[in-house]
Design a protein around this motif. Structure first.
Motif, short mmCIF file in Angstrom:
data_model
loop_
_atom_site.label_atom_id
_atom_site.label_comp_id
_atom_site.label_asym_id
_atom_site.label_seq_id
_atom_site.Cartn_x
_atom_site.Cartn_y
_atom_site.Cartn_z
N LEU A 210 -1.32 8.26 21.66
CA LEU A 210 -2.33 8.57 21.12
C LEU A 210 -2.10 10.02 20.33
O LEU A 210 -2.41 10.20 19.09
N ARG A 211 -1.76 10.77 21.08
CA ARG A 211 -1.03 12.17 20.75
C ARG A 211 -0.44 12.22 19.44
O ARG A 211 -0.48 12.51 18.48
N ASN A 212 0.54 11.08 19.58
CA ASN A 212 1.70 11.16 18.47
C ASN A 212 0.83 10.47 17.00
O ASN A 212 1.20 10.77 16.07
N PHE A 213 0.08 9.68 17.44
CA PHE A 213 -0.69 8.76 16.55
C PHE A 213 -1.39 9.97 15.69
O PHE A 213 -1.59 9.82 14.47
N ARG A 214 -2.35 10.75 16.35
CA ARG A 214 -3.17 11.76 15.67
C ARG A 214 -2.28 12.58 15.02
O ARG A 214 -3.07 12.88 13.95
N CYS A 215 -1.58 13.20 15.40
CA CYS A 215 -0.65 14.18 14.86
C CYS A 215 0.13 13.75 13.65
O CYS A 215 0.79 14.26 12.68
N GLY A 216 0.32 12.27 13.40
CA GLY A 216 0.92 11.56 12.47
C GLY A 216 2.59 11.42 12.71
O GLY A 216 3.27 10.96 11.77
N SER A 217 2.92 11.92 13.82
CA SER A 217 4.59 11.69 14.08
C SER A 217 4.99 10.40 14.13
O SER A 217 5.92 9.72 13.72
N THR A 218 4.08 9.50 14.66
CA THR A 218 4.04 7.87 14.53
C THR A 218 2.73 7.40 13.80
O THR A 218 1.68 7.22 14.57
N PRO A 219 2.86 7.18 12.63
CA PRO A 219 1.54 6.87 11.86
C PRO A 219 1.06 5.46 12.03
O PRO A 219 0.12 5.07 11.22
N HIS B 209 0.86 -1.25 0.06
CA HIS B 209 -0.01 -0.01 -0.02
C HIS B 209 0.93 1.40 -0.13
O HIS B 209 0.22 2.33 0.34
N GLN B 210 2.01 1.21 -0.46
CA GLN B 210 3.17 2.29 -0.56
C GLN B 210 3.02 3.19 0.75
O GLN B 210 2.74 4.24 0.89
N PHE B 211 3.31 2.57 2.00
CA PHE B 211 2.75 3.22 3.24
C PHE B 211 4.11 4.32 3.21
O PHE B 211 5.31 4.38 3.04
N ASP B 212 3.52 5.72 3.55
CA ASP B 212 4.30 6.84 3.52
C ASP B 212 4.18 7.43 5.10
O ASP B 212 3.54 7.86 5.78
N GLN B 213 5.38 7.34 5.53
CA GLN B 213 5.64 7.84 6.95
C GLN B 213 5.60 9.37 7.17
O GLN B 213 5.49 9.68 8.35
N SER B 214 5.88 9.81 6.22
CA SER B 214 5.74 11.31 6.16
C SER B 214 4.29 12.06 6.17
O SER B 214 3.80 13.13 6.37
N SER B 215 3.32 11.09 5.67
CA SER B 215 1.90 11.61 5.50
C SER B 215 1.30 11.46 6.75
O SER B 215 1.28 10.67 7.61
N THR B 216 0.59 12.76 7.17
CA THR B 216 -0.31 12.93 8.45
C THR B 216 -1.88 12.55 8.37
O THR B 216 -2.60 12.51 9.08
N ASP B 217 -2.11 12.09 6.96
CA ASP B 217 -3.57 11.89 6.87
C ASP B 217 -3.98 10.36 6.25
O ASP B 217 -4.69 10.13 5.63
#
Length: 602
Positions: free
Chosen positions: A451-460, A400-408
């Motif tokens: 959860l905070r890091n997951f929501r903001c996308g820092s750890t997707p 699925h071409q996981f993009d670690q820099s994506s926040t959405d």
């Protein structure tokens, strides 16, 4: 340094009449009759000299007549009404009884914090053709827009700030039911706006009634304060309680009503100090609430609204004793005097029978599941042996071409055990993925940070156990992976409901093997019902694998969920209401005829 430099000056008159000022040698303003201490000092000095500096005779001052008669309390009250106040919350005494309906001043910083991130990308067209079934006596008519119900200015403004353009199906039907004062059991799809469906009408009723209507008792024991919340919302997990509290803050913005949240794992003293600032709507987990009730920090005698979110889990064997302790063994008003609301995505018949003990003449609302089991979520079931799960997971993330820099584009991976969550998190970390985990053994601070890091996308990527399966509204979760399938299909429905919320599209992938054969029958029915692709191997397995007769659900002629619903009102089924078990000393003889029962189908 001289006495005058210190700001001290003695006024001698008569026999030692004096006064004291800290503002300077020529300052006598604080003793001109507008200050209690200045009045007293000027009167007691001078052995009968009752004159102020401006020449007024204190004996003829009407404000001091009560003092000369020996009544200090009356004097203080009379002075208090006349003295100017430095109070930024100026209240209009003409509206004192209904002052809760008057909005407070705007706070731009708080407004940005509460409403800065609104709902985007919602596909409301998906909600137009959802089947809705409401059963009960005298079901109120539903609404099609928020303008159809007269609400306070505070609620109307906050609905607009939250960017709620139109009500979702559960809001269309639940809000008028709750506004009419009826008890409610609502079964609606995950991600459908259930939280707003009960917060909006509850808070609106509180604003309209005002604090006087609830008759909060005066607490004379000031050294041990006890709080009397007007409404109580119970949630099974800490994360869900925090999420409901955040929503309550939105709809109480610019009001005098204050929500609070209490949950286990956090500092008890910090939570009680927060209660001391005021608590009108309390969001709580059962364990911490029972602790506060036993310590005398809270009383539920003024609670007129009781909400059980994820009620099917709240009433299972793990939580039922605590719920009964809170509702039946404390000072909470009984059924009929309070309004009880229950919400969940699944309501099995057994839980409905158990819930009757807490409800009075309730309405059952069943709404077809769009958020959890429809075309919005693409469900895929893969046969994966236990030893091949990790390699398959890596292939899945890469495909699925996981993009670690994506926040959405967030990925949520469910496992069954705490040990398995830690192990999988460590594995993915060594593989180069930004990942975190959440489970019951982590501290509350660690869980909130994850959860905070997951929501903001820092750890997707988030690896989670069942603590994250219920109610959590995390935007941009595009993929849910059941690394370990749960033991029942209800939990499966809640897990995959973390994606595709509020009409958005999502993907749910599940790893299936011999350990999950007990799910075969229910999983096949669910996939067929929601028009998903049914793997041939799963269909063949369903033919081979047959459940024992005693494990089949009664009154289930077509499917587990009753033809498109998370559950059906058991009162409308054959022998409805005649099941054995405690029901407050009576058996409800509901008619098996749907139309005779007074239900509505929309």
């Amino acid at each position: 340094m001289s006495i005058n430099q210190l700001g001290i000056k003695f006024y001698l008159g008569g026999k030692g009449d004096f006064s004291f000022s800290r503002r300077g040698p020529d300052s006598y303003d604080s003793y001109n009759g507008n200050n209690d201490r200045g009045d007293r000092d000027s009167r007691i000095g001078g052995n009968g000299n009752y004159r102020y500096k401006d020449g007024r005779d204190s004996r003829t001052d009407g404000r001091n007549n009560s003092y000369r008669n020996g009544s200090w309390s009356d004097r203080n009250r009379s002075n208090q009404l006349l003295l100017p106040r430095n109070n930024r919350w100026q209240e209009d005494t003409r509206h004192r009884e209904n002052d809760w309906i008057i909005p407070l001043a705007r706070d731009d910083r708080l407004e940005e914090e509460l409403f800065g991130t609104g709902n985007t990308g919602i596909n409301f067209n998906k909600y137009e053709d959802i089947p809705v079934e409401a059963t009960g006596e005298n079901v109120p008519s539903h609404i099609t827009s928020f303008e159809e119900i007269q609400m306070t200015e505070i609620i109307s403004n906050n609905i607009a700030l939250a960017r709620y353009d139109r009500p979702t199906p559960v809001q269309k039907y639940a809000i008028p039911i709750i506004m009419s004062g009826r008890d409610l059991m609502a079964c609606a799809q995950t991600g459908s706006g259930k939280t707003a469906a009960f917060l909006v009408p509850i808070l609106n009723q509180m604003y309209e009634r005002g604090p006087q209507a609830f008759k909060i008792p005066n607490n004379s024991r000031t050294y041990k304060r006890k709080h009397y919340p007007l409404g109580l919302v119970l949630a099974p997990t800490r994360e869900l309680a925090i999420q409901i509290y955040d929503e309550a803050r939105k709809f109480s913005y610019r009001s005098r009503l204050r929500p609070c949240v209490v949950y286990g794992g956090a500092n008890f003293g910090d939570q009680t100090r927060d209660l001391d600032r005021g608590c009108h709507l309390l969001v709580a987990t059962p364990g911490r609430l029972v602790e506060m009730l036993e310590r005398g920090k809270l009383s539920l005698e003024c609670c007129r609204f009781l909400v059980l979110d994820e009620a099917d889990r709240m009433l299972d064997m793990g939580f039922e004793p605590q719920i009964r302790r809170i509702v039946e063994q404390d000072s909470m008003p009984p059924t009929g005097e309070r309004q009880t609301l229950m919400f969940s995505a699944t309501f099995p018949k057994e839980i409905q029978i158990l819930a009757r003990d807490f409800l009075d003449n309730y309405i059952f609302l069943a709404i077809g599941r769009v958020g959890s089991t429809s075309e919005n979520i693409t469900q895929r079931i893969l046969w994966v042996h236990e030893n091949d799960k990790r390699s398959c997971l890596l292939d899945l993330l890469g495909t699925h071409q996981f993009d670690q820099s994506s926040t959405d584009s967030l990925t949520l991976i469910f496992v069954e055990t705490k040990k398995g969550a830690d192990s999988l998190e460590e594995f993915l970390h060594y593989e180069g993925y930004s990942v975190t985990s959440i489970h019951g053994d982590r501290t509350q601070r660690e869980r909130e940070e994850a959860l905070r890091n997951f929501r903001c996308g820092s750890t997707p990527i988030l690896v989670a156990t069942a603590v994250a399966a219920r109610g959590l509204d995390i935007p941009h979760v595009k993929h849910v992976i059941n690394f370990d399938l749960p033991s029942d299909v209800e939990e499966y429905v809640h897990r995959i409901g973390r994606t595709g919320r509020m009409g958005n599209l999502g993907l749910a992938t599940s790893f299936f093997n011999d350990k999950n054969r007990n799910l075969t029958r229910d999983l096949i029915e669910l996939l067929i019902e929601t028009k998903q692709d049914l793997p041939s191997w799963l269909e063949n397995l369903g033919i081979e694998y047959k459940q024992p007769t005693m494990q089949r659900r009664n009154n289930s002629k077509t499917s587990r969920f009753g033809g498109g619903f998370g559950s059906r009102d058991y009162r409308t089924q054959s022998n409805g209401g005649m099941s054995s078990g405690p029901t407050r000393g009576r058996r409800d003889n509901y008619s098996s005829s749907y139309n005779n029962h007074g239900g509505k189908y929309f």
